[in-house]
Write a protein that holds these residues in place. Structure first.
Motif, PDB file in Angstrom:
ATOM      1  N   ILE A 326      19.968  55.502  16.760  1.00 17.13           N
ATOM      2  CA  ILE A 326      20.282  56.624  17.445  1.00 17.13           C
ATOM      3  C   ILE A 326      21.527  56.021  17.350  1.00 17.13           C
ATOM      4  O   ILE A 326      23.190  56.882  17.337  1.00 17.13           O
ATOM      5  N   GLY A 327      21.920  54.761  17.621  1.00 15.45           N
ATOM      6  CA  GLY A 327      23.449  54.172  17.767  1.00 15.45           C
ATOM      7  C   GLY A 327      24.103  54.209  16.953  1.00 15.45           C
ATOM      8  O   GLY A 327      25.681  54.632  16.222  1.00 15.45           O
ATOM      9  N   ASP A 328      23.486  53.786  15.619  1.00 19.03           N
ATOM     10  CA  ASP A 328      23.215  53.787  13.614  1.00 19.03           C
ATOM     11  C   ASP A 328      24.388  55.409  13.524  1.00 19.03           C
ATOM     12  O   ASP A 328      25.489  55.927  13.528  1.00 19.03           O
ATOM     13  N   ILE A 329      23.767  56.160  14.491  1.00 17.83           N
ATOM     14  CA  ILE A 329      24.537  57.830  14.537  1.00 17.83           C
ATOM     15  C   ILE A 329      25.836  57.920  15.033  1.00 17.83           C
ATOM     16  O   ILE A 329      26.157  58.625  14.573  1.00 17.83           O
ATOM     17  N   TYR A 330      25.438  57.936  16.498  1.00 18.64           N
ATOM     18  CA  TYR A 330      27.096  58.101  17.346  1.00 18.64           C
ATOM     19  C   TYR A 330      27.877  56.878  16.546  1.00 18.64           C
ATOM     20  O   TYR A 330      29.234  57.545  16.606  1.00 18.64           O
ATOM     21  N   ARG A 335      31.274  58.722  17.839  1.00 20.38           N
ATOM     22  CA  ARG A 335      31.039  58.659  19.328  1.00 20.38           C
ATOM     23  C   ARG A 335      30.788  57.147  19.658  1.00 20.38           C
ATOM     24  O   ARG A 335      29.731  56.658  20.018  1.00 20.38           O
ATOM     25  N   TYR A 336      31.686  56.174  19.787  1.00 15.98           N
ATOM     26  CA  TYR A 336      31.350  54.247  19.812  1.00 15.98           C
ATOM     27  C   TYR A 336      30.859  54.446  21.574  1.00 15.98           C
ATOM     28  O   TYR A 336      29.901  53.457  21.327  1.00 15.98           O
ATOM     29  N   ASP A 337      31.186  55.122  22.556  1.00 17.39           N
ATOM     30  CA  ASP A 337      30.692  54.749  23.999  1.00 17.39           C
ATOM     31  C   ASP A 337      28.845  54.848  24.358  1.00 17.39           C
ATOM     32  O   ASP A 337      28.374  54.422  24.147  1.00 17.39           O
ATOM     33  N   GLU A 338      28.671  56.117  23.341  1.00 15.28           N
ATOM     34  CA  GLU A 338      27.367  56.338  23.348  1.00 15.28           C
ATOM     35  C   GLU A 338      26.766  55.632  22.505  1.00 15.28           C
ATOM     36  O   GLU A 338      25.445  54.752  22.182  1.00 15.28           O
ATOM     37  N   ALA A 339      26.981  54.872  21.317  1.00 12.79           N
ATOM     38  CA  ALA A 339      26.588  53.984  19.901  1.00 12.79           C
ATOM     39  C   ALA A 339      26.231  52.705  20.899  1.00 12.79           C
ATOM     40  O   ALA A 339      25.127  52.401  20.853  1.00 12.79           O
ATOM     41  N   VAL A 340      27.225  52.222  22.001  1.00 14.75           N
ATOM     42  CA  VAL A 340      27.241  50.738  21.855  1.00 14.75           C
ATOM     43  C   VAL A 340      26.096  50.676  23.127  1.00 14.75           C
ATOM     44  O   VAL A 340      25.107  50.098  23.614  1.00 14.75           O
ATOM     45  N   MET A 341      26.243  52.211  24.350  1.00 19.51           N
ATOM     46  CA  MET A 341      24.968  52.662  25.056  1.00 19.51           C
ATOM     47  C   MET A 341      23.354  52.292  23.996  1.00 19.51           C
ATOM     48  O   MET A 341      22.406  51.945  25.307  1.00 19.51           O
ATOM     49  N   TYR A 343      22.196  51.142  21.790  1.00 23.12           N
ATOM     50  CA  TYR A 343      22.304  49.438  21.003  1.00 23.12           C
ATOM     51  C   TYR A 343      21.702  48.682  22.529  1.00 23.12           C
ATOM     52  O   TYR A 343      21.161  47.740  22.430  1.00 23.12           O
ATOM     53  N   GLN A 344      22.811  49.000  23.070  1.00 24.83           N
ATOM     54  CA  GLN A 344      22.309  47.842  24.164  1.00 24.83           C
ATOM     55  C   GLN A 344      21.143  47.962  24.751  1.00 24.83           C
ATOM     56  O   GLN A 344      20.036  47.619  25.951  1.00 24.83           O
ATOM     57  N   LYS A 345      20.573  49.232  25.461  1.00 25.54           N
ATOM     58  CA  LYS A 345      19.564  49.878  25.447  1.00 25.54           C
ATOM     59  C   LYS A 345      18.771  49.281  24.921  1.00 25.54           C
ATOM     60  O   LYS A 345      17.296  48.084  25.473  1.00 25.54           O
ATOM     61  N   ALA A 346      18.590  48.997  23.340  1.00 21.85           N
ATOM     62  CA  ALA A 346      17.723  48.303  22.602  1.00 21.85           C
ATOM     63  C   ALA A 346      17.757  46.544  22.826  1.00 21.85           C
ATOM     64  O   ALA A 346      16.116  46.242  22.897  1.00 21.85           O
ATOM     65  N   LEU A 347      18.731  46.173  22.812  1.00 26.98           N
ATOM     66  CA  LEU A 347      18.898  45.216  22.800  1.00 26.98           C
ATOM     67  C   LEU A 347      17.725  44.650  24.000  1.00 26.98           C
ATOM     68  O   LEU A 347      17.331  43.658  23.869  1.00 26.98           O
ATOM     69  N   SER A 348      18.299  45.414  25.869  1.00 28.02           N
ATOM     70  CA  SER A 348      17.545  44.825  26.399  1.00 28.02           C
ATOM     71  C   SER A 348      15.742  44.643  26.409  1.00 28.02           C
ATOM     72  O   SER A 348      15.639  44.157  27.318  1.00 28.02           O
ATOM     73  N   VAL A 349      15.456  45.874  25.617  1.00 25.61           N
ATOM     74  CA  VAL A 349      14.054  45.667  25.299  1.00 25.61           C
ATOM     75  C   VAL A 349      13.462  44.669  24.474  1.00 25.61           C
ATOM     76  O   VAL A 349      12.034  43.652  24.731  1.00 25.61           O
ATOM     77  N   PHE A 350      14.226  44.709  23.652  1.00 26.29           N
ATOM     78  CA  PHE A 350      13.985  43.714  22.031  1.00 26.29           C
ATOM     79  C   PHE A 350      13.894  42.130  23.666  1.00 26.29           C
ATOM     80  O   PHE A 350      12.927  41.616  23.246  1.00 26.29           O
ATOM     81  N   LYS A 351      14.762  41.865  23.585  1.00 26.61           N
ATOM     82  CA  LYS A 351      14.806  40.524  24.811  1.00 26.61           C
ATOM     83  C   LYS A 351      13.442  40.101  25.462  1.00 26.61           C
ATOM     84  O   LYS A 351      13.030  39.336  25.666  1.00 26.61           O
ATOM     85  N   LEU A 352      13.304  41.015  26.289  1.00 26.43           N
ATOM     86  CA  LEU A 352      12.240  41.166  27.537  1.00 26.43           C
ATOM     87  C   LEU A 352      11.107  41.069  26.929  1.00 26.43           C
ATOM     88  O   LEU A 352      10.196  40.374  27.274  1.00 26.43           O
ATOM     89  N   ASP A 370      29.278  44.660  13.838  1.00 22.48           N
ATOM     90  CA  ASP A 370      30.025  46.069  12.989  1.00 22.48           C
ATOM     91  C   ASP A 370      30.012  47.131  13.990  1.00 22.48           C
ATOM     92  O   ASP A 370      31.839  47.949  13.672  1.00 22.48           O
ATOM     93  N   LEU A 371      30.041  47.437  15.144  1.00 23.40           N
ATOM     94  CA  LEU A 371      31.041  48.347  16.138  1.00 23.40           C
ATOM     95  C   LEU A 371      31.686  48.169  16.363  1.00 23.40           C
ATOM     96  O   LEU A 371      33.164  48.834  16.080  1.00 23.40           O
ATOM     97  N   TYR A 372      32.349  47.160  16.948  1.00 23.90           N
ATOM     98  CA  TYR A 372      33.160  46.733  17.651  1.00 23.90           C
ATOM     99  C   TYR A 372      34.072  45.616  15.748  1.00 23.90           C
ATOM    100  O   TYR A 372      35.390  46.184  16.667  1.00 23.90           O
ATOM    101  N   ASN A 373      33.694  45.837  14.988  1.00 22.23           N
ATOM    102  CA  ASN A 373      34.895  45.373  13.957  1.00 22.23           C
ATOM    103  C   ASN A 373      36.095  46.752  13.244  1.00 22.23           C
ATOM    104  O   ASN A 373      36.569  46.471  12.902  1.00 22.23           O
ATOM    105  N   LYS A 374      34.383  47.329  13.948  1.00 22.64           N
ATOM    106  CA  LYS A 374      35.409  49.301  13.068  1.00 22.64           C
ATOM    107  C   LYS A 374      36.162  50.279  14.517  1.00 22.64           C
ATOM    108  O   LYS A 374      37.035  50.125  13.609  1.00 22.64           O
ATOM    109  N   THR A 375      35.686  49.166  15.517  1.00 22.55           N
ATOM    110  CA  THR A 375      36.978  49.807  16.581  1.00 22.55           C
ATOM    111  C   THR A 375      38.066  48.854  17.107  1.00 22.55           C
ATOM    112  O   THR A 375      39.146  49.437  17.661  1.00 22.55           O
ATOM    113  N   GLY A 376      37.875  48.191  15.933  1.00 24.14           N
ATOM    114  CA  GLY A 376      39.786  46.640  16.247  1.00 24.14           C
ATOM    115  C   GLY A 376      39.163  45.699  17.238  1.00 24.14           C
ATOM    116  O   GLY A 376      39.951  45.164  16.972  1.00 24.14           O
TER     117      GLY A 376
END
Length: 614
Positions: A326-330, A335-341, A343-352, A370-376
Motif C-alpha cells: 500500500i505504501g508503494d502505491i501511495y 501521496r508521500y505522507d500516507e506512504a510514510v505512515m 511504511y512506518q506501520k509495517a516497520l513497527s509490526v515487523f520489529k515487534l 527510496d521515498l526520501y530520495n524521491k522527495t529530496g
C-alpha cells in the motif's frame, strides 16, 4: 547514442525449489495414500532392510523416520508371511553384496522402496534415495505392462524431485515427461489429477531453470486438465489460476495475469466467505498486477480490502506485508505522507514480531530510503540505506541468501540515483556472488549483471561493461527469453559498449537484433524502439551506409515530431543529425505529403474531442 531510459532492473525468478510440486499432495490419496501418509512397514522387515543398508549408507545418514518404531501397515505386506519373507530375502541378499534380481522383487516391494526413498530424501541422502526410487519404478513398470499405473506416476515424480536436488534438470524433465504420458484421463478423475500433478511439477522445474515460456505452457495444460476433472468452480481450480497468474506476472504478461487472477477471485468468492484468506491472496496479487499496469487506484482498492480482511483474521505479519505494498502505491500516486505512515506501520509490526535485525525490517527501511530520495531528503535516505545494510551484513539465522541479495540490489539502485556509482556497483557485485549461478535464478542474475554493465558503462569501464552484457545475453538466451523486451534492451546496451570499443560491425548486429525484438514487443513508436533506431542510424553512418542511416533518422524525426512537437530539444537534435547526413549525401529531406481530406478529418476529430470535454 541512446541508452535505456528505464535501466535494466533485476527481478526475482519465480518457481519452485526443484522439489515435488505443491499440487502433488492431491495425488497421494490416489496411489497408496496410506503408504505416503501414515503407513509403516512391519518392524521385522524394516530392521532387516536397515541392517542391510549398513554396507552402503554411512552411519548417521539414515532418516529419522527409519529409526523410529513403526506402526503396523494394514496391507498385504504385513498380513502375508510370504511377503515378509520376500522382503527379508531381498535384504539378506543385498547384505551379502549381491544384486536383487527382478524375479525376486515382489510386487509389494515397490511401495516399500518408494517410502524408503522418501525417507532418504528427508535426510538429504539423495543418491541412495535415487537408487531406491529407481528400483521402485522398475517394480511398478513390471506391474503396469498392460494397465497405466498411478504408483509409477508418483514414483517418477519422486525421481524427478531427487534429480532436481542433485542438479540434474534434464533427467528430471525426462522423468516428468514420461509421467504425464502414463495417465489416461478417460479412465476417470484419478488419472486426470495424476496427469495434472505431473504438468504442474514440470512447470515448476522449467520455472526453476528460468524458462518461463515452457513453464507457463505446462501450468496452462495442468489447469485445463484440472478443470475437466474437478469443474470450473472447484476451490483448487482457483488456487491454480492464481498460481498461473503469478507465472504470467513473472513473465511480464500482465493482461493474461489479470484475467486469471479475476477467475481466481470469482471461484473463491463463490466457494468461501467474502474475507477468506484465499480471496485475500487473490487481491494481493491483483493489486500487484494493477500497479504494474499503471492502474494505481484499482491496485490500492484491492490492497486495502486484502489488508482489512487479513486484520479481521488476525494475521498481523501479513497485514504488515500488505501495508508495504500500500505504501508503494501511495508513493506512485505522489501521496508521500500516507506512504510514510503505511511504511512506518509495517516497520513497527515487523520489529515487534521478528526483531530489529530481521530482513523484513531492512526491506521496509529500503522503501523509506527510496521515498526520501524521491522527495529530496537525501540525508534521511542515506541514513536508512546504511541501517538496512547493517542488517543485511548480519542477518538473522535462517535468512535466505536470495532475500539478502535482492535487498542489496534495491539499495544499489538508490545509491545509483544518488550518483554514487562505485558504491552501487560494489553492492551489486556482492548480490551477484550470493546467487552463485544458482539454476533457479538465471533471469534474476541476468538482470543484476545487466545493471552492473550499465554502471561500468557510466564509469567508462567499457570492457567490463561489454563482458557483463555478454553474460546477460547468454543467460537470457539459455532461459528462452530471446523475445522479451528486457532482452532487446540488453542488446541495445551491449551495442553501445561495442561502439565505445570501436567494434562497429558487432554493434550494428546487436542494434539490428534489438530493433527486431523491440518492434515486436513495443512497436515502432515506443521510446526504447526509437532509441535503438537512432543508435543504429549512427552506426550505419560510421560504416558508410548513409542511405540506410538517413532512412532510419527520417523515421525517427517524423515520429518524434508527431509525439513531442517540432520545438522539442530531442527533435531538434535528431533533425540536426539528419540535416548533416542529407548535406553529406547531397539530398534533401523527403516529407510525406498529407492529403487535404486527411487534414480535414484530423481537424474534425480534434474539434469533436474539444466539444465532448466542454
Amino acid at each position: 547514442m541512446e541508452s535505456s531510459s528505464n535501466g535494466t532492473p533485476s527481478r526475482r525468478s519465480f518457481g519452485s525449489d526443484g522439489e515435488e510440486s505443491r499440487i502433488d499432495s492431491e495425488l497421494r490419496h490416489l496411489v497408496g495414500g496410506e503408504l505416503m501418509t501414515n503407513s509403516e512397514i512391519v518392524e521385522e522387515a524394516v530392521d532387516e532392510i536397515d541392517n542391510s543398508n549398513n554396507a552402503v549408507i554411512e552411519p548417521g545418514k539414515l532418516s529419522e523416520s527409519s529409526k523410529k518404531s513403526r506402526k503396523p501397515y494394514n496391507s498385504q505386506l504385513e498380513s502375508s508371511p510370504k511377503n515378509r519373507k520376500s522382503v527379508a530375502r531381498a535384504a539378506a541378499k543385498k547384505q551379502r553384496g549381491g544384486i536383487v534380481d527382478q524375479e525376486e522383487d515382489s510386487p509389494e516391494l515397490g511401495p516399500f522402496l518408494l517410502k524408503h526413498a522418501r525417507d532418504l530424501m528427508a535426510s538429504d541422502n539423495h543418491r541412495m534415495a535415487l537408487k531406491y526410487a529407481l528400483r521402485a519404478a522398475k517394480v511398478f513398470e513390471r506391474m503396469s505392462e498392460r494397465n497405466p499405473s498411478l504408483d509409477l506416476v508418483m514414483t517418477l515424480h519422486v525421481i524427478a524431485a531427487i534429480h532436481c536436488r542433485l542438479g540434474k534438470s534434464d533427467e528430471a524433465i525426462a522423468s516428468l515427461q514420461k509421467s504425464i504420458e502414463i495417465p489416461d484421463v478417460k479412465l476417470g478423475r484419478d488419472h486426470a489429477l495424476a496427469k495434472f500433478s505431473g504438468c504442474m511439477q514440470l512447470g515448476d522445474t522449467y520455472a526453476m531453470l528460468g524458462q518461463l515460456g515452457n513453464s507457463i505452457h505446462f501450468y496452462t495444460a495442468g489447469l485445463n486438465i484440472q478443470k475437466q476433472a474437478l469443474g470450473d468452480t472447484d476451490p483448487r481450480v482457483g488456487e491454480t489460476c492464481r498460481y498461473l497468474a503469478e507465472a504470467h506476472v513473472q513473465a511480464m504478461q500482465f493482461d493474461e495475469a489479470e484475467k486469471l487472477c479475476r477467475m481466481a477471485l470469482d471461484v473463491h468468492g463463490e466457494n468461501g466467505e467474502p474475507s477468506s484468506l484465499e480471496e485475500c491472496a487473490d487481491r494481493r496479487l491483483m493489486g500487484l498486477i494493477c500497479d504494474s499496469k499503471g492502474d494505481h487506484e484499482a491496485a490500492l482498492e484491492h490492497l486495502l480490502l486484502a489488508s482489512m480482511s487479513m486484520a479481521a483474521n488476525g494475521h498481523e505479519n501479513e497485514v504488515a506485508s500488505v501495508d508495504c505494498s500500500i505504501g508503494d502505491i501511495y508513493l506512485s500516486l505522489g501521496r508521500y505522507d500516507e506512504a510514510v505512515m503505511a511504511y512506518q506501520k509495517a516497520l513497527s509490526v515487523f520489529k515487534l514480531s521478528k526483531g530489529d535485525n530481521h530482513p523484513s525490517v531492512a526491506a521496509v527501511l529500503v522503501r523509506l530510503a527510496d521515498l526520501y530520495n524521491k522527495t529530496g531528503k537525501f540525508k534521511e535516505s542515506r541514513s536508512h540505506c546504511e541501517n538496512a545494510l547493517r542488517i543485511y551484513s548480519r542477518p538473522t539465522q535462517g535468512t535466505a541468501s536470495e532475500e539478502i541479495a535482492s535487498g542489496l540490489a534495491d539499495v544499489s539502485a538508490i545509491y545509483e540515483s544518488l550518483s554514487e556509482h562505485e558504491h552501487a556497483l560494489k553492492l551489486l557485485q556482492r548480490a551477484l556472488k550470493m546467487y552463485s549461478d544458482a539454476p533457479g535464478h538465471q533471469s534474476t542474475i541476468a538482470g543484476i549483471e545487466a545493471q552492473i554493465g550499465v554502471l561500468h558503462y557510466i564509469l567508462e569501464n567499457y570492457g567490463a561493461s561489454y563482458t557483463a552484457f555478454k553474460s546477460t545475453i547468454e543467460k537470457l538466451r539459455a532461459c528462452g527469453e530471446k523475445k522479451s523486451a528486457f532482452y532487446g534492451i540488453a542488446l541495445n546496451q551491449m551495442g553501445l559498449a561495442c561502439v565505445q570499443r570501436y567494434a562497429i560491425n558487432e554493434a550494428a548486429e546487436l542494434f539490428e537484433e534489438a530493433k527486431a525484438v523491440l518492434e515486436q514487443e513495443y512497436g515502432p513508436y515506443h521510446p526504447e524502439t526509437l532509441g535503438v533506431y537512432s543508435n543504429l542510424a549512427g552506426t550505419y553512418d560510421a560504416m558508410g551506409r548513409l542511405n540506410e542511416a538517413i532512412e532510419l533518422l527520417e523515421q525517427v524525426v517524423e515520429i518524434r515530431e508527431a509525439k513531442l512537437g517540432t520545438a522539442n530539444p530531442d527533435v531538434d537534435d535528431e533533425k540536426r543529425r539528419l540535416a548533416e547526413l542529407l548535406k553529406e549525401s547531397g539530398r534533401v529531406r523527403s516529407r510525406k505529403a498529407k492529403s487535404l481530406e486527411h487534414l480535414l478529418e484530423a481537424n474534425f476529430h480534434a474539434l469533436k474531442k474539444d466539444a465532448v470535454h466542454e
